[in-house]
Write a protein that holds these residues in place. Structure first.
Motif, PDB file in Angstrom:
ATOM      1  N   THR A 110       0.906  -1.182  -0.130  1.00 37.04           N
ATOM      2  CA  THR A 110       0.092  -0.084   0.086  1.00 37.04           C
ATOM      3  C   THR A 110       0.976   1.245   0.145  1.00 37.04           C
ATOM      4  O   THR A 110       1.870   1.436   0.847  1.00 37.04           O
ATOM      5  CB  THR A 110      -0.997  -0.008   1.194  1.00 37.04           C
ATOM      6  N   SER A 111       0.760   2.314  -0.983  1.00 42.25           N
ATOM      7  CA  SER A 111       1.352   3.249  -1.031  1.00 42.25           C
ATOM      8  C   SER A 111       1.188   4.334  -0.109  1.00 42.25           C
ATOM      9  O   SER A 111      -0.217   4.633  -0.176  1.00 42.25           O
ATOM     10  CB  SER A 111       1.419   3.882  -2.457  1.00 42.25           C
ATOM     11  N   PRO A 112       2.102   5.018   0.568  1.00 39.86           N
ATOM     12  CA  PRO A 112       1.659   6.078   1.592  1.00 39.86           C
ATOM     13  C   PRO A 112       1.042   7.301   0.420  1.00 39.86           C
ATOM     14  O   PRO A 112       0.496   8.074   1.125  1.00 39.86           O
ATOM     15  CB  PRO A 112       2.926   6.400   1.993  1.00 39.86           C
ATOM     16  N   GLY A 113       1.533   7.616  -0.518  1.00 37.33           N
ATOM     17  CA  GLY A 113       0.994   8.550  -1.481  1.00 37.33           C
ATOM     18  C   GLY A 113      -0.254   8.472  -1.943  1.00 37.33           C
ATOM     19  O   GLY A 113      -1.126   9.047  -2.107  1.00 37.33           O
ATOM     20  N   VAL A 114      -0.889   7.165  -1.866  1.00 36.02           N
ATOM     21  CA  VAL A 114      -2.338   6.678  -2.279  1.00 36.02           C
ATOM     22  C   VAL A 114      -3.111   7.212  -1.202  1.00 36.02           C
ATOM     23  O   VAL A 114      -4.198   7.803  -1.021  1.00 36.02           O
ATOM     24  CB  VAL A 114      -2.412   5.454  -2.662  1.00 36.02           C
TER      25      VAL A 114
END
Length: 191
Positions: A110-114
């Protein structure tokens, strides 16, 4: 890697008219390269559902009038207007000879940016890989768990096991884009 079995039938007429007649009967003219000699054959069109019209990479077990060949799809040609499958080239696999193949990309983590509101944009859906047949992966895993806003993962950053990625190392595989609403919020916060 998934293996799909298809049945082929030898071709007698190798010209344009023979190919056109095969297509009218819902068959696809095919050629098998990489063996002792080229083999010309045809396959019923519906058998390509699990090979060409899927997002997965697979090897093909070709049953050609009783003889079996392990191969991969090297190239598929489509009609420019109606997208009908016109011709397929297969490449016979040899255990000790490397082969090039397009392998799909799969994202992991899971991307922190998302999480902050960004959007994951996939730039490349498949990468070209060179490996021995036993080392061909089902898919190439790309870890996005450290991907922040406006950052991307490039081909050169992907970990490989017993295979080589032939695409340029500077090509981005995916990017986290900043949505317009977040850009507006940042601009308003700076004022």
């Amino acid at each position: 890697m998934k293996q799909v079995e298809i049945i082929g039938y030898s071709r007698a007429n190798l010209g344009k008219k023979g190919s056109k007649d095969l297509r009218l009967d819902s068959n696809v003219p095919c050629v098998l390269y990489g063996g002792e000699k080229q083999l010309h054959f045809h396959v019923p069109m519906f058998l390509f559902r699990d090979i060409i019209y899927t997002g997965e990479a697979c090897t093909v077990l070709l049953n050609l009038e009783g003889k079996q060949y392990k191969c991969v799809v090297q190239e598929a040609q489509f009609h420019p207007v109606n997208e009908m499958l016109l011709h397929v080239d297969f490449l016979a696999l040899s255990d000790n000879k490397p082969v090039k193949m397009n392998i799909p990309v799969k994202f992991e983590g899971t991307s922190p940016g998302v999480i902050k509101g960004g959007k994951l944009v996939q730039k490349v859906s498949k990468l070209t890989v060179k490996a021995l047949p036993k080392d061909l992966p089902d898919y190439i895993t790309v870890d996005i768990s450290n991907l922040e806003l406006a950052k991307s993962v490039k081909v050169g950053e992907i970990k490989t096991n017993n295979f080589t990625i032939l695409n340029a190392k500077s090509i981005p595989v995916c990017t986290i884009t900043i949505p317009r609403s977040l850009k507006q919020e940042e601009a308003a916060a700076k004022k």
